[in-house]
Motif scaffolding. Structure first.
Motif, short mmCIF file in Angstrom:
data_model
loop_
_atom_site.label_atom_id
_atom_site.label_comp_id
_atom_site.label_asym_id
_atom_site.label_seq_id
_atom_site.Cartn_x
_atom_site.Cartn_y
_atom_site.Cartn_z
N THR A 107 24.67 4.16 -37.40
CA THR A 107 25.34 5.45 -37.23
C THR A 107 25.01 6.29 -38.45
OG1 THR A 107 27.11 4.41 -35.97
CG2 THR A 107 27.52 6.62 -36.84
N VAL A 108 24.46 7.47 -38.20
CA VAL A 108 23.92 8.29 -39.28
C VAL A 108 24.68 9.60 -39.36
CG1 VAL A 108 21.85 9.43 -40.16
CG2 VAL A 108 21.65 7.26 -38.93
N GLN A 109 25.12 9.93 -40.55
CA GLN A 109 25.78 11.20 -40.81
C GLN A 109 24.77 12.17 -41.42
OE1 GLN A 109 29.37 11.92 -40.69
NE2 GLN A 109 28.68 14.02 -41.07
N ARG A 110 24.70 13.40 -40.88
CA ARG A 110 23.76 14.36 -41.44
C ARG A 110 24.21 14.79 -42.84
NH1 ARG A 110 24.66 19.09 -38.99
NH2 ARG A 110 23.57 18.64 -37.08
N SER A 149 18.17 12.17 -42.95
CA SER A 149 19.28 12.18 -41.99
C SER A 149 19.23 13.37 -41.03
CB SER A 149 20.63 12.11 -42.71
OG SER A 149 20.85 13.26 -43.49
N PRO A 150 18.82 14.57 -41.44
CA PRO A 150 18.75 15.66 -40.45
C PRO A 150 17.77 15.34 -39.31
CG PRO A 150 18.73 16.57 -42.66
CD PRO A 150 18.56 15.08 -42.80
N TYR A 151 16.69 14.66 -39.65
CA TYR A 151 15.74 14.25 -38.62
C TYR A 151 16.39 13.25 -37.66
CZ TYR A 151 11.74 11.96 -36.46
OH TYR A 151 10.87 11.42 -35.55
N LEU A 152 17.09 12.27 -38.22
CA LEU A 152 17.69 11.23 -37.38
C LEU A 152 18.83 11.79 -36.52
CD1 LEU A 152 17.82 8.28 -39.95
CD2 LEU A 152 16.14 8.66 -38.14
N VAL A 153 19.55 12.78 -37.04
CA VAL A 153 20.71 13.31 -36.31
C VAL A 153 20.30 14.41 -35.33
CG1 VAL A 153 22.92 14.51 -36.57
CG2 VAL A 153 22.32 12.67 -38.15
N ARG A 157 12.25 3.56 -42.70
CA ARG A 157 11.12 4.30 -43.27
C ARG A 157 10.51 5.22 -42.22
NH1 ARG A 157 6.30 0.99 -46.12
NH2 ARG A 157 5.76 0.40 -43.98
N LEU A 158 10.37 6.47 -42.58
CA LEU A 158 9.68 7.44 -41.73
C LEU A 158 8.33 7.74 -42.36
CD1 LEU A 158 12.56 10.04 -41.15
CD2 LEU A 158 11.91 8.14 -39.67
N THR A 159 7.32 7.85 -41.53
CA THR A 159 5.98 8.17 -42.02
C THR A 159 5.48 9.42 -41.31
OG1 THR A 159 5.55 5.81 -42.37
CG2 THR A 159 3.65 7.29 -42.36
N ALA A 160 5.12 10.43 -42.08
CA ALA A 160 4.60 11.66 -41.51
C ALA A 160 3.12 11.49 -41.16
CB ALA A 160 4.76 12.81 -42.51
N ILE A 175 21.08 6.93 -27.57
CA ILE A 175 21.71 7.71 -28.63
C ILE A 175 23.12 8.07 -28.18
CG2 ILE A 175 21.72 9.99 -29.72
CD1 ILE A 175 18.63 9.70 -29.87
N VAL A 176 24.07 7.92 -29.09
CA VAL A 176 25.45 8.30 -28.80
C VAL A 176 25.84 9.39 -29.80
CG1 VAL A 176 27.86 7.53 -28.71
CG2 VAL A 176 26.01 5.97 -28.00
N GLU A 177 26.23 10.56 -29.28
CA GLU A 177 26.69 11.63 -30.16
C GLU A 177 28.11 11.28 -30.58
OE1 GLU A 177 24.62 13.98 -31.03
OE2 GLU A 177 23.06 13.56 -29.54
N GLU A 178 28.34 11.10 -31.88
CA GLU A 178 29.66 10.70 -32.36
C GLU A 178 30.51 11.91 -32.73
OE1 GLU A 178 30.71 7.71 -32.19
OE2 GLU A 178 28.96 6.39 -32.17
N THR A 179 29.94 12.81 -33.51
CA THR A 179 30.59 14.06 -33.88
C THR A 179 29.48 15.11 -33.92
OG1 THR A 179 30.24 13.92 -36.27
CG2 THR A 179 32.18 12.79 -35.40
N SER A 180 29.83 16.35 -34.33
CA SER A 180 28.81 17.39 -34.39
C SER A 180 27.78 17.10 -35.48
CB SER A 180 29.45 18.76 -34.63
OG SER A 180 30.16 18.73 -35.85
N THR A 181 28.10 16.19 -36.39
CA THR A 181 27.17 15.92 -37.50
C THR A 181 26.79 14.45 -37.62
OG1 THR A 181 29.03 15.67 -39.03
CG2 THR A 181 28.01 17.85 -38.88
N ALA A 182 27.16 13.66 -36.64
CA ALA A 182 26.84 12.22 -36.72
C ALA A 182 26.48 11.70 -35.35
CB ALA A 182 28.02 11.43 -37.28
N ARG A 183 25.54 10.78 -35.32
CA ARG A 183 25.20 10.12 -34.07
C ARG A 183 24.83 8.67 -34.34
NH1 ARG A 183 19.18 12.34 -32.68
NH2 ARG A 183 20.15 13.06 -30.77
N SER A 184 24.96 7.88 -33.28
CA SER A 184 24.56 6.48 -33.36
C SER A 184 23.23 6.31 -32.65
CB SER A 184 25.62 5.58 -32.71
OG SER A 184 26.81 5.62 -33.45
N LEU A 185 22.33 5.61 -33.31
CA LEU A 185 21.02 5.30 -32.75
C LEU A 185 21.02 3.84 -32.36
CD1 LEU A 185 18.76 6.95 -35.50
CD2 LEU A 185 19.72 8.02 -33.45
#
Lengths: 90, 250
Positions: free
Chosen positions: B76-79, B86-90, B49-52, B20-30
């Motif tokens: 790269t995902v922006q919250r 996206s909040p889960y991914l970030v 797809r996320l499955t609970a 994981i790379v933190e890109e900004t306070s609201t975005a990261r690369s997976l």
């Protein structure tokens, strides 16, 4: 990137479930106004039961796609023709 | 446009988060490892797809930011503040976690590395992600196609890849990068650096008679505005390719 895509590019996965080629590059003709453009350029509304794709020219409904657990409904009411690139048969 | 191809059946694959790379306070690369990944073209995206535990699933599309590299795929995902995925991914996902992806999908907003024509990339906010895949692929393939990127973000702190873009602009021959900020204080010297308009597209873009391919990606309003300005300036509408990802954008 964002949670909600709003053009036809974002439907590539959902349409690839149904077609053997990428339909987002296909050019569709709008029943309402005759605008011709790629499916990728349709305006897509996802806050509905299924998704609704509208013509960027006149706003008319091009198609609707509803996905159930084991089937899909594709309503192409607003598209008179889809021009689809296919591989050379040779 | 690349020749059409009959594609295999689109199936969900398990992706392992390897870094994981933190890109900004609201975005990261997976950075994902996806076994049997068939490869991708720059500009394509994946469905994720996320499955609970109770079986509830949520599915979204994310652009691929990496050049083709075996089974390694970077998103790269922006919250998005009111978002579900996206909040889960970030904020939550860690290396070792898994989820499902299918793809690559989308054949329209794609750059062909064999095309030597000049390329103009115009990004609004996190719309830079698929354009970064094009820049990285250009370097990896040694393409001579001249590239110009105009990257609009709110402030310097909200833009992703800024350091890498600066380095690449110095080290990748034929790549020029121009930043624009929409929310920096107005002063006499930076007034021209603000919102991207006709002047900026002329100064930092290509003249239409060179026949460039233009890729515009960002929030809907940004993409509508920029693509209209490019066509009004004389660019061939068929060579102005667009991808819109919603009103909130970056």
């Amino acid at each position: 990137m964002s949670d909600t895509w709003v053009d036809g590019n974002g439907l590539a996965g959902a349409l690839r479930e149904l077609f053997a080629v990428d339909i987002t590059t296909a050019r569709g003709t709008c029943v309402g106004c005759g605008t011709v453009g790629p499916v990728a350029g349709a305006r897509v509304y996802t806050r509905a039961p299924g998704v609704v794709a509208r013509c960027p020219g006149c706003g008319g409904v091009l198609f609707r796609l509803v996905r159930g657990p084991d089937r899909a409904w594709l309503d192409l009411r607003g598209v008179t023709c889809l021009e689809i690139q296919v591989p050379d048969s040779g | 446009m690349a020749r059409a191809a009959v594609l295999g059946r689109l199936s969900w694959r398990v992706a392992d988060v390897v870094d994981i790379v933190e890109e900004t306070s609201t975005a990261r690369s997976l950075i994902l490892d996806v076994p049997d990944w068939p490869g991708h073209r720059p500009g394509q995206h994946v469905d994720l797809r996320l499955t609970a535990e109770d079986g509830y699933t949520a599915q979204r599309s994310y652009s691929i930011s990496s050049a083709p590299d075996g089974g390694r795929v970077e998103l790269t995902v922006q919250r998005v503040e009111d978002g579900e995925v996206s909040p889960y991914l970030v904020d939550v996902v860690e290396p070792g976690d898994r989820f499902e992806v299918r793809g690559p999908v989308g054949g329209y907003f794609v750059w062909d590395p064999d095309d030597p024509a000049p390329v103009l990339l115009v990004a609004g906010g996190s719309g830079v992600v698929p354009l970064m895949a094009m820049i990285r692929t250009r370097a990896a393939r040694g393409s001579p196609a001249p590239f110009r990127l105009i990257y609009s973000s709110r402030t310097p702190g909200t833009g992703v890849y800024r350091q890498e873009l600066r380095v690449r602009a110095e080290s990748n021959p034929g790549l020029e990068v121009a930043f624009a900020f929409t929310r920096v204080p107005s002063t006499a010297t930076d007034a021209g650096r603000r919102r991207v308009g006709t002047d900026r597209l002329r100064e930092s873009g290509w003249p239409p008679d060179l026949g460039p391919t233009c890729f515009v990606c960002g929030p809907t309003g940004f993409v509508e505005s920029i693509s209209r300005l490019l066509v009004d300036a004389g660019h061939d509408p068929a060579r102005v390719l667009t991808e819109r990802f919603g009103p909130t954008g970056g």
